[in-house]
Design a protein around this motif. Structure first.
Motif, PDB file in Angstrom:
ATOM      1  N   HIS A  84      38.187 -23.141  91.376  1.00 16.32           N
ATOM      2  CA  HIS A  84      39.409 -23.789  90.930  1.00 16.32           C
ATOM      3  C   HIS A  84      39.286 -24.471  89.558  1.00 16.32           C
ATOM      4  O   HIS A  84      40.276 -25.011  89.043  1.00 16.32           O
ATOM      5  N   LEU A  85      38.104 -24.479  88.961  1.00 23.56           N
ATOM      6  CA  LEU A  85      37.918 -25.229  87.708  1.00 23.56           C
ATOM      7  C   LEU A  85      38.841 -24.778  86.575  1.00 23.56           C
ATOM      8  O   LEU A  85      39.434 -25.631  85.895  1.00 23.56           O
ATOM      9  N   PRO A  86      39.000 -23.483  86.284  1.00 25.31           N
ATOM     10  CA  PRO A  86      39.913 -23.099  85.193  1.00 25.31           C
ATOM     11  C   PRO A  86      41.345 -23.569  85.436  1.00 25.31           C
ATOM     12  O   PRO A  86      42.011 -24.069  84.519  1.00 25.31           O
ATOM     13  N   GLU A  87      41.796 -23.437  86.673  1.00 28.14           N
ATOM     14  CA  GLU A  87      43.157 -23.866  87.018  1.00 28.14           C
ATOM     15  C   GLU A  87      43.281 -25.381  86.916  1.00 28.14           C
ATOM     16  O   GLU A  87      44.295 -25.914  86.448  1.00 28.14           O
ATOM     17  N   LEU A  88      42.221 -26.091  87.346  1.00 26.29           N
ATOM     18  CA  LEU A  88      42.235 -27.551  87.265  1.00 26.29           C
ATOM     19  C   LEU A  88      42.288 -28.017  85.817  1.00 26.29           C
ATOM     20  O   LEU A  88      43.030 -28.944  85.473  1.00 26.29           O
ATOM     21  N   GLN A  89      41.506 -27.393  84.946  1.00 24.12           N
ATOM     22  CA  GLN A  89      41.514 -27.794  83.538  1.00 24.12           C
ATOM     23  C   GLN A  89      42.899 -27.595  82.936  1.00 24.12           C
ATOM     24  O   GLN A  89      43.375 -28.453  82.171  1.00 24.12           O
ATOM     25  N   PHE A 109      30.671 -31.266  88.840  1.00 20.83           N
ATOM     26  CA  PHE A 109      31.105 -29.918  88.497  1.00 20.83           C
ATOM     27  C   PHE A 109      32.304 -29.981  87.549  1.00 20.83           C
ATOM     28  O   PHE A 109      32.415 -29.177  86.624  1.00 20.83           O
ATOM     29  N   VAL A 110      33.192 -30.926  87.786  1.00 17.75           N
ATOM     30  CA  VAL A 110      34.388 -31.056  86.944  1.00 17.75           C
ATOM     31  C   VAL A 110      34.017 -31.520  85.545  1.00 17.75           C
ATOM     32  O   VAL A 110      34.412 -30.908  84.541  1.00 17.75           O
ATOM     33  N   ILE A 111      33.233 -32.596  85.448  1.00 21.44           N
ATOM     34  CA  ILE A 111      32.923 -33.132  84.117  1.00 21.44           C
ATOM     35  C   ILE A 111      31.937 -32.254  83.362  1.00 21.44           C
ATOM     36  O   ILE A 111      31.765 -32.389  82.154  1.00 21.44           O
ATOM     37  N   GLY A 112      31.300 -31.331  84.062  1.00 22.50           N
ATOM     38  CA  GLY A 112      30.378 -30.415  83.395  1.00 22.50           C
ATOM     39  C   GLY A 112      31.023 -29.125  82.948  1.00 22.50           C
ATOM     40  O   GLY A 112      30.379 -28.299  82.305  1.00 22.50           O
ATOM     41  N   TYR A 113      32.317 -28.936  83.282  1.00 17.36           N
ATOM     42  CA  TYR A 113      32.991 -27.672  82.967  1.00 17.36           C
ATOM     43  C   TYR A 113      33.764 -27.763  81.660  1.00 17.36           C
ATOM     44  O   TYR A 113      34.664 -28.611  81.507  1.00 17.36           O
ATOM     45  N   ASP A 114      33.423 -26.911  80.729  1.00 15.77           N
ATOM     46  CA  ASP A 114      34.185 -26.712  79.490  1.00 15.77           C
ATOM     47  C   ASP A 114      34.571 -28.066  78.879  1.00 15.77           C
ATOM     48  O   ASP A 114      33.689 -28.868  78.573  1.00 15.77           O
ATOM     49  N   GLU A 115      35.886 -28.324  78.723  1.00 12.68           N
ATOM     50  CA  GLU A 115      36.334 -29.558  78.077  1.00 12.68           C
ATOM     51  C   GLU A 115      36.996 -30.520  79.049  1.00 12.68           C
ATOM     52  O   GLU A 115      37.760 -31.402  78.641  1.00 12.68           O
ATOM     53  N   CYS A 116      36.701 -30.367  80.329  1.00 15.29           N
ATOM     54  CA  CYS A 116      37.335 -31.247  81.318  1.00 15.29           C
ATOM     55  C   CYS A 116      37.035 -32.715  81.060  1.00 15.29           C
ATOM     56  O   CYS A 116      37.906 -33.584  81.191  1.00 15.29           O
TER      57      CYS A 116
END
Length: 555
Positions: free
Chosen positions: A37-42, A79-86
């Motif tokens: 869900h990370l791309p959708e969450l960002q 996982f959230v704060i480590g993903y891309d620019e989240c």
């Protein structure tokens, strides 16, 4: 605008429920679901930010009651704060929720929570002890130091891009950013000394929105200034100058602290005092006239409050020398005219004082002093400008360039030419606001001291008693005492007769009076001024330095 953003309370509730499911991130199923869900969450976080940046913090909370819970849980999910620019988008959202001027206990509590969340996102110490995060980092093949350094670097660079008005992920971050800069600056207060935060601090200090109100929070400006003064951080010269230009209390604090430090170090050489000034960057910041005039006003008040203390006069002289050097070093850049720094003084007088004694031939010093004294005398007396303001402005200008007073005392003892103008200059240096009758008395007493010392210089030998007589001569005028002291110190430094009795005389003066600050100050100043005149006076410079070394720590 909220409808257009695609954010609704139901969508926030959906993602909040997801974060509750992700609390157990150690399970394989939870980890897989987070990553899925990370791309959708960002994308959703970008929509949140797009909505929040158009609202006040109060309106945002009223519109989206669950927004704080959602952002809070996301901030602690590795996982959230480590993903891309989240992590960067989360910080932007936190800035939107922060109340620049909290109005009630609830907003104060929210601000405290936001600051802790931001510290958690950025601080190595705040994250380094989290077991789950460390496990997550190790699975990526990073060390904690590398991961956190890169994380902070990415967040800082993204926020700097925000301030510079660049496009980020398709939305215009410049739009309405000014209303967020205040909150962003306040959020930085606990992070000012964090490694890697420097580019963001400098971007904030250099940010201007051309509005009438200061956009950076005063707590941020004060905290940055304190960190600079304590040497906890080192910012560029441009950023420091911007800090002092936009926040007067910070400049005043920096100047007063520098003056205190210089006064406490006046038993050292003027070169060491100059190092203290240059280390503070105040002399270079003063190349902007607004900064220079503010510093000058502080010196002016210090002189008035201390009744012209010699220590303050010495500090002013050293600071002016450092400023003049910095001003001339900016030759290749656009410079402000000298009138911008000395608006209340004749330009010809300023230019005459700015001339360096080292640029004059030995036989040209007297002529320049005579010319300088003549201009000052004309301005003060003949043109009838003896108002207190005019007198003070011209005297205050002369104090900036106190080396000319030291050279005047030397010329009065060594020159065979008529020296009425030079004597007037030295009297004016020590007694600017006396009425004509009193100034005439000081002139008579000063001339008598000069004549007496001149007669001693022609004698084959002299004793300390000869100078003790002059030192103990009765006078009720403080200015005369200062002038006589200046002449006596100059005499022992510049005449062969004086060299032989210098140590004994200085010891006598220090034992019999409370003139330690004046004697020390004169030795330091005269040594500094004379060192600019070449090898001819090398013996005088060495004697002054030896006397300082011997007597500066005397009780």
């Amino acid at each position: 605008m909220v409808e257009d953003s695609g954010v609704s309370n139901s969508s926030i509730e959906f993602w909040l429920n997801k974060t509750l499911e992700w609390d157990q991130i150690t399970t394989l199923e939870s980890q897989q679901d987070v990553c899925l869900h990370l791309p959708e969450l960002q994308e959703f976080l970008l929509q949140i930010y797009g909505a929040l940046k158009h609202m006040s913090s109060t309106t945002a909370v009223q519109t989206f009651p669950l927004i704080g819970q959602l952002l809070g849980r996301l901030c602690w999910n590795p996982f959230v704060i480590g993903y891309d620019e989240c992590q960067k988008i989360l910080i932007c959202c936190l800035c939107c929720l922060y109340s620049g001027e909290p109005q009630n206990p609830l907003e104060l509590k929210a601000n405290s929570w936001i600051q802790k969340s931001l510290c958690h996102l950025l601080s190595i110490c705040g994250m380094g002890n989290h077991t789950d995060i460390n496990k997550f980092i190790s699975t990526l093949g990073f060390t904690s130091i590398d991961y956190y350094s890169k994380l902070i670097e990415n967040i800082v660079s993204s926020l700097v891009a925000e301030l510079h008005g660049t496009q980020v992920n398709g939305f215009n971050s410049q739009q309405n950013i000014s209303c967020r800069v205040t909150s962003m600056s306040l959020l930085c207060v606990p992070l000012i000394t964090l490694p890697g935060i420097k580019p963001l601090l400098e971007a904030l200090l250099n940010y201007h929105d051309h509005g009438p109100e200061e956009v950076l929070h005063s707590q941020f400006l004060e905290a940055v200034n304190e960190a600079i003064l304590r040497k906890n951080i080192s910012l560029s010269e441009t950023a420091v100058r911007q800090l002092w230009l936009r926040h007067l209390p910070s400049l005043e604090k920096a100047v007063l602290r520098n003056i205190e430090q210089l006064i406490s170090s006046q038993t050292k050489s003027m070169q060491e005092m100059a190092y203290v000034i240059k280390d503070s960057l105040l002399h270079r910041a003063a190349c902007h006239p607004a900064v220079f005039r503010t510093i000058d006003e502080i010196f002016k008040n210090a002189l008035l409050e201390t009744d012209g203390a010699q220590e303050i006069m010495t500090v002013m002289q050293v600071f002016t020398q450092c400023f003049v050097q910095a001003y001339h070093e900016n030759n290749k850049q656009h410079k402000f005219p000298l009138k911008a720094y000395f608006p209340h003084n004749p330009h010809s007088l300023v230019m005459a004082l700015l001339k360096s004694p080292s640029d004059l031939p030995d036989n040209g010093v007297y002529q320049h002093l005579d010319h300088l004294a003549g201009m000052l005398k004309t301005t003060v007396e003949i043109k009838g400008s003896e108002s207190l303001d005019e007198l003070f402005n011209n005297w205050f200008l002369l104090i900036h360039f106190g080396e000319w007073a030291d050279l005047t005392a030397k010329q009065l003892l060594l020159s065979q030419a008529k020296f009425s103008n030079l004597l007037w200059l030295l009297v004016f240096y020590y007694s600017p606001n006396n009425m004509n009758l009193q100034r005439t008395q000081i002139m008579v007493e000063a001339r008598s001291a000069c004549d007496y010392l001149a007669s001693l210089s022609r004698m084959p030998t002299i004793s300390v008693t000869d100078l003790q007589t002059l030192f103990n001569s009765k006078t009720t005028l403080t200015a005369t005492k200062h002038i006589v002291m200046h002449l006596i110190i100059s005499f022992v430094l510049f005449t062969p007769n004086g060299h032989s009795i210098a140590r004994e005389l200085i010891a006598y003066i220090l034992a019999e009076s409370d003139e330690i600050p004046q004697v020390t100050g004169l030795l330091i100043r005269i040594s500094n001024t004379t060192s600019q005149l070449g090898v001819k006076y090398q013996c005088s410079v060495k004697l002054a330095n030896d006397l300082l070394q011997e007597f500066q720590y005397s009780p």
